[in-house]
Design an enzyme around this catalytic site. Structure first.
Site, PDB file in Angstrom:
ATOM      1  CG  ASN A  36      22.210 -53.627 -25.183  1.00  0.00           C
ATOM      2  OD1 ASN A  36      22.994 -52.705 -25.030  1.00  0.00           O
ATOM      3  ND2 ASN A  36      20.900 -53.453 -25.160  1.00  0.00           N
ATOM      4  CG  HIS A  88      22.359 -46.017 -25.694  1.00  0.00           C
ATOM      5  ND1 HIS A  88      21.265 -46.773 -25.348  1.00  0.00           N
ATOM      6  CD2 HIS A  88      21.931 -44.722 -25.775  1.00  0.00           C
ATOM      7  CE1 HIS A  88      20.216 -45.976 -25.212  1.00  0.00           C
ATOM      8  NE2 HIS A  88      20.587 -44.733 -25.467  1.00  0.00           N
TER       9      HIS A  88
END
Length: 202
Positions: free
Chosen positions: A133, A102
């Site tokens: 991440n 994201h």
């Protein structure tokens, strides 16, 4: 005699443009971007339609935004119908070695279910190596939320950066893998309270 009250808006603008100068510097010899602006509930994306990757994302986190009124449970990544065909799909990431990272995290948009859902649009997602991440990128996200709770409001910018070297593409729709990621947070009401991260994606 009271001194003149200094405007706090220019400070935020200076920090924002500092971030953009860094981005432009790192992109001087990068792959040329061609894309479109996508405005969502709580964040905006400049999406590169040649590389099928978000290049710059901006949003604001307010203390009230972090109230747990919405959940990311049962949310699914999905193609953005505003992007030109052929569109990136979640299957492009399968067995690629990269995770769906994201740019604007769901945890920053918990003020409504709609806002959380829109963070799962693939126009907000970039390929990230797992240790980034789940590691340093997540720490940066948590830092932004901590500052928002402490100071009331934080401005956030994130960018995917491509360098003048071979670019990796994943999936049937050829999603480009950024070489670097940049993230900046700043508190508009506090002079000098800002932080910049640059992460390698390998």
């Amino acid at each position: 005699m009271q001194g003149k009250k200094r405007s706090k808006i220019p400070v935020a603008d200076i920090i924002f443009w500092l971030a953009n100068i860094i981005i432009l510097y790192l992109r001087t010899m990068s792959i040329n971007a061609q894309g479109l602006m996508l405005n969502n509930d709580g964040y905006s994306v400049y999406y590169d339609t040649l590389l099928n990757c978000p290049r710059q994302v901006r949003w604001v986190i307010r203390r009230a935004d972090l109230a747990p009124r919405a959940s990311r449970q049962a949310m699914a990544f999905r193609s953005d119908p505003r992007c030109p065909r052929p569109r990136v799909s979640s299957s492009d990431y399968i067995r690629s070695g990269y995770q769906r990272g994201h740019m604007c995290p769901a945890g920053d948009r918990t003020y409504s279910q709609k806002a959380v859902k829109e963070t799962f649009l693939l126009s907000n997602i970039a390929p990230q190596v797992p240790h980034l991440n789940m590691g340093a990128w997540r720490i940066a996200e948590e830092t932004a939320r901590t500052w928002a709770r402490r100071y009331g409001r934080v401005n956030v910018g994130a960018a995917a950066i491509f360098l003048p070297e071979d670019t990796t593409f994943i999936g049937r729709h050829r999603v480009a893998v950024p070489h670097l990621f940049l993230k900046i947070i700043w508190v508009p009401d506090c002079i000098g309270l800002w932080k910049i991260w640059i992460f390698t994606n390998k």
